[in-house]
Design a protein around this motif. Sequence first.
Motif, PDB file in Angstrom:
ATOM      1  N   GLU A   1       0.828  -1.172   0.040  1.00 26.05           N
ATOM      2  CA  GLU A   1      -0.045   0.132  -0.262  1.00 26.05           C
ATOM      3  C   GLU A   1       0.959   1.290   0.004  1.00 26.05           C
ATOM      4  OE1 GLU A   1      -4.276  -1.368   1.779  1.00 26.05           O
ATOM      5  OE2 GLU A   1      -2.709  -0.374   3.290  1.00 26.05           O
ATOM      6  N   LYS A   2       2.214   1.332   0.782  1.00 25.80           N
ATOM      7  CA  LYS A   2       2.834   2.324   0.849  1.00 25.80           C
ATOM      8  C   LYS A   2       3.731   2.749  -0.532  1.00 25.80           C
ATOM      9  CE  LYS A   2       6.831   4.212   3.204  1.00 25.80           C
ATOM     10  NZ  LYS A   2       7.743   4.118   4.075  1.00 25.80           N
ATOM     11  N   ALA A   3       4.035   1.506  -1.214  1.00 26.70           N
ATOM     12  CA  ALA A   3       4.677   1.528  -2.457  1.00 26.70           C
ATOM     13  C   ALA A   3       3.487   1.765  -3.775  1.00 26.70           C
ATOM     14  CB  ALA A   3       5.383   0.189  -2.819  1.00 26.70           C
ATOM     15  N   GLY A   4       2.344   1.372  -3.563  1.00 25.51           N
ATOM     16  CA  GLY A   4       1.382   1.567  -4.534  1.00 25.51           C
ATOM     17  C   GLY A   4       0.393   2.810  -4.310  1.00 25.51           C
ATOM     18  N   GLU A   5       0.524   3.588  -3.466  1.00 25.60           N
ATOM     19  CA  GLU A   5      -0.143   4.519  -2.979  1.00 25.60           C
ATOM     20  C   GLU A   5      -1.709   4.202  -3.320  1.00 25.60           C
ATOM     21  OE1 GLU A   5       1.183   7.984  -4.904  1.00 25.60           O
ATOM     22  OE2 GLU A   5       3.343   7.893  -4.052  1.00 25.60           O
ATOM     23  N   GLY A   6      -1.971   3.273  -2.513  1.00 31.08           N
ATOM     24  CA  GLY A   6      -3.688   2.991  -2.763  1.00 31.08           C
ATOM     25  C   GLY A   6      -3.906   1.832  -1.720  1.00 31.08           C
ATOM     26  N   ARG A   7      -4.997   1.244  -2.030  1.00 30.88           N
ATOM     27  CA  ARG A   7      -5.575   0.357  -1.027  1.00 30.88           C
ATOM     28  C   ARG A   7      -5.694  -1.342  -1.368  1.00 30.88           C
ATOM     29  NH1 ARG A   7      -7.425   2.310   4.222  1.00 30.88           N
ATOM     30  NH2 ARG A   7      -8.768   0.577   4.267  1.00 30.88           N
ATOM     31  N   ALA A   8      -5.431  -2.197  -0.898  1.00 30.51           N
ATOM     32  CA  ALA A   8      -5.300  -3.486  -0.872  1.00 30.51           C
ATOM     33  C   ALA A   8      -6.711  -3.894  -1.168  1.00 30.51           C
ATOM     34  CB  ALA A   8      -4.379  -4.477  -0.042  1.00 30.51           C
ATOM     35  N   ILE A   9      -7.063  -4.600  -2.033  1.00 32.66           N
ATOM     36  CA  ILE A   9      -8.354  -5.205  -2.095  1.00 32.66           C
ATOM     37  C   ILE A   9      -8.213  -6.713  -2.253  1.00 32.66           C
ATOM     38  CG2 ILE A   9      -9.506  -3.056  -3.302  1.00 32.66           C
ATOM     39  CD1 ILE A   9      -9.294  -4.514  -5.853  1.00 32.66           C
ATOM     40  N   ASN A  10      -7.150  -7.419  -2.774  1.00 31.88           N
ATOM     41  CA  ASN A  10      -6.871  -8.940  -2.660  1.00 31.88           C
ATOM     42  C   ASN A  10      -5.452  -8.944  -2.447  1.00 31.88           C
ATOM     43  OD1 ASN A  10      -9.434  -9.641  -3.734  1.00 31.88           O
ATOM     44  ND2 ASN A  10      -8.720  -9.328  -5.978  1.00 31.88           N
ATOM     45  N   ALA A  11      -5.207 -10.120  -1.363  1.00 29.10           N
ATOM     46  CA  ALA A  11      -4.009 -10.222  -1.034  1.00 29.10           C
ATOM     47  C   ALA A  11      -3.826 -11.817  -0.517  1.00 29.10           C
ATOM     48  CB  ALA A  11      -3.480  -9.535  -0.059  1.00 29.10           C
ATOM     49  N   GLY A  12      -2.634 -12.463  -1.240  1.00 25.18           N
ATOM     50  CA  GLY A  12      -2.328 -13.666  -0.577  1.00 25.18           C
ATOM     51  C   GLY A  12      -0.956 -14.260  -1.228  1.00 25.18           C
ATOM     52  N   LEU A  13      -0.615 -15.433  -0.950  1.00 30.48           N
ATOM     53  CA  LEU A  13       0.569 -16.169  -1.390  1.00 30.48           C
ATOM     54  C   LEU A  13       0.121 -16.793  -2.573  1.00 30.48           C
ATOM     55  CD1 LEU A  13       2.236 -17.884   1.624  1.00 30.48           C
ATOM     56  CD2 LEU A  13       3.382 -16.355   0.007  1.00 30.48           C
ATOM     57  N   GLU A  14       0.990 -16.774  -3.773  1.00 31.25           N
ATOM     58  CA  GLU A  14       0.856 -17.211  -5.051  1.00 31.25           C
ATOM     59  C   GLU A  14       2.287 -17.807  -5.548  1.00 31.25           C
ATOM     60  OE1 GLU A  14      -1.921 -17.574  -6.655  1.00 31.25           O
ATOM     61  OE2 GLU A  14      -3.148 -16.553  -5.392  1.00 31.25           O
ATOM     62  N   GLN A  15       2.110 -18.729  -6.535  1.00 34.56           N
ATOM     63  CA  GLN A  15       3.122 -19.224  -6.971  1.00 34.56           C
ATOM     64  C   GLN A  15       3.421 -18.723  -8.245  1.00 34.56           C
ATOM     65  OE1 GLN A  15       5.380 -21.928  -5.977  1.00 34.56           O
ATOM     66  NE2 GLN A  15       4.262 -21.673  -3.854  1.00 34.56           N
ATOM     67  N   VAL A  16       4.785 -17.899  -8.439  1.00 32.78           N
ATOM     68  CA  VAL A  16       4.939 -17.243  -9.612  1.00 32.78           C
ATOM     69  C   VAL A  16       6.455 -17.601 -10.064  1.00 32.78           C
ATOM     70  CG1 VAL A  16       5.392 -14.887 -10.529  1.00 32.78           C
ATOM     71  CG2 VAL A  16       3.496 -15.253  -9.035  1.00 32.78           C
ATOM     72  N   ASP A  17       6.456 -18.379 -11.274  1.00 27.16           N
ATOM     73  CA  ASP A  17       7.705 -18.698 -11.801  1.00 27.16           C
ATOM     74  C   ASP A  17       8.507 -19.686 -10.763  1.00 27.16           C
ATOM     75  OD1 ASP A  17       7.309 -17.319 -14.064  1.00 27.16           O
ATOM     76  OD2 ASP A  17       8.429 -15.575 -13.394  1.00 27.16           O
ATOM     77  N   GLY A  18       7.437 -20.493 -10.135  1.00 23.68           N
ATOM     78  CA  GLY A  18       8.215 -21.536  -9.249  1.00 23.68           C
ATOM     79  C   GLY A  18       8.664 -21.221  -7.961  1.00 23.68           C
ATOM     80  N   ARG A  19       8.064 -19.754  -7.428  1.00 20.31           N
ATOM     81  CA  ARG A  19       8.494 -19.121  -6.327  1.00 20.31           C
ATOM     82  C   ARG A  19       7.295 -18.703  -5.596  1.00 20.31           C
ATOM     83  NH1 ARG A  19      12.112 -14.141  -7.106  1.00 20.31           N
ATOM     84  NH2 ARG A  19      11.880 -14.210  -4.995  1.00 20.31           N
ATOM     85  N   ALA A  20       7.115 -18.684  -4.325  1.00 23.54           N
ATOM     86  CA  ALA A  20       5.953 -18.098  -3.527  1.00 23.54           C
ATOM     87  C   ALA A  20       6.411 -16.883  -3.395  1.00 23.54           C
ATOM     88  CB  ALA A  20       5.829 -18.997  -2.316  1.00 23.54           C
ATOM     89  N   VAL A  21       5.337 -15.791  -3.552  1.00 19.15           N
ATOM     90  CA  VAL A  21       5.259 -14.428  -3.474  1.00 19.15           C
ATOM     91  C   VAL A  21       4.014 -14.132  -2.996  1.00 19.15           C
ATOM     92  CG1 VAL A  21       7.098 -13.997  -5.135  1.00 19.15           C
ATOM     93  CG2 VAL A  21       4.682 -13.814  -5.820  1.00 19.15           C
ATOM     94  N   TRP A  22       4.326 -12.947  -2.001  1.00 17.26           N
ATOM     95  CA  TRP A  22       2.889 -12.274  -1.581  1.00 17.26           C
ATOM     96  C   TRP A  22       2.405 -11.488  -2.650  1.00 17.26           C
ATOM     97  CZ3 TRP A  22       0.809 -13.868   2.465  1.00 17.26           C
ATOM     98  CH2 TRP A  22       1.239 -14.538   3.838  1.00 17.26           C
ATOM     99  N   GLU A  23       1.342 -11.610  -3.024  1.00 16.33           N
ATOM    100  CA  GLU A  23       0.743 -11.183  -4.421  1.00 16.33           C
ATOM    101  C   GLU A  23      -0.224 -10.111  -3.809  1.00 16.33           C
ATOM    102  OE1 GLU A  23      -0.192 -12.518  -8.793  1.00 16.33           O
ATOM    103  OE2 GLU A  23      -2.010 -12.704  -7.337  1.00 16.33           O
ATOM    104  N   ILE A  24      -0.034  -8.738  -4.055  1.00 16.92           N
ATOM    105  CA  ILE A  24      -1.186  -7.722  -3.372  1.00 16.92           C
ATOM    106  C   ILE A  24      -1.701  -6.748  -4.536  1.00 16.92           C
ATOM    107  CG2 ILE A  24      -1.450  -5.991  -1.661  1.00 16.92           C
ATOM    108  CD1 ILE A  24      -0.217  -8.630  -0.646  1.00 16.92           C
ATOM    109  N   LEU A  25      -3.075  -6.833  -4.778  1.00 21.01           N
ATOM    110  CA  LEU A  25      -3.802  -6.236  -5.709  1.00 21.01           C
ATOM    111  C   LEU A  25      -4.324  -4.694  -5.041  1.00 21.01           C
ATOM    112  CD1 LEU A  25      -5.161  -5.727  -8.502  1.00 21.01           C
ATOM    113  CD2 LEU A  25      -6.941  -6.843  -7.629  1.00 21.01           C
ATOM    114  N   ILE A  26      -3.749  -3.784  -5.473  1.00 15.64           N
ATOM    115  CA  ILE A  26      -4.031  -2.339  -5.175  1.00 15.64           C
ATOM    116  C   ILE A  26      -4.882  -1.730  -5.958  1.00 15.64           C
ATOM    117  CG2 ILE A  26      -2.839  -0.171  -4.486  1.00 15.64           C
ATOM    118  CD1 ILE A  26      -1.820  -2.367  -2.749  1.00 15.64           C
ATOM    119  N   LYS A  27      -5.834  -1.073  -5.067  1.00 21.55           N
ATOM    120  CA  LYS A  27      -6.786  -0.264  -6.191  1.00 21.55           C
ATOM    121  C   LYS A  27      -6.564   1.338  -5.608  1.00 21.55           C
ATOM    122  CE  LYS A  27     -11.487   1.129  -6.744  1.00 21.55           C
ATOM    123  NZ  LYS A  27     -12.807   1.479  -6.059  1.00 21.55           N
TER     124      LYS A  27
END
Length: 117
Positions: free
Chosen positions: A91-117
Amino acid sequence: MTDIIAAAEKLRAGKSVLDVSFEPKDGQPVYAVRTYANGKVWDGRLNGATGAAIDQGTVMNESTLDAEDRAEVAALKNSKITLRQAIASAEKAGEGRAINAGLEQVDGRAVWEILIK
């Protein structure tokens, strides 16, 4: 979203929040939440206005999850930051509010994926 995470942590004491998504229903704010602890995953829905559980949710054994979900649970166990911390950073980096967030597999790595509105 961090208020919903706090509500889920209170409701499911001792559980780690793995995923939260905003899924309004019939004009009401509803969040789908997934928590994990001790080999059990809980999927439920919380009222976005009150933080109260809308239903009992579903409890599953970790062993019954598909491979991707098991990998995400394993990543949660080894994560150095919580979902709440990941959301605050996004939220700080994206200057918005999160509406979805969770752990996801991306290119074989687990990352926190945050959707900012």
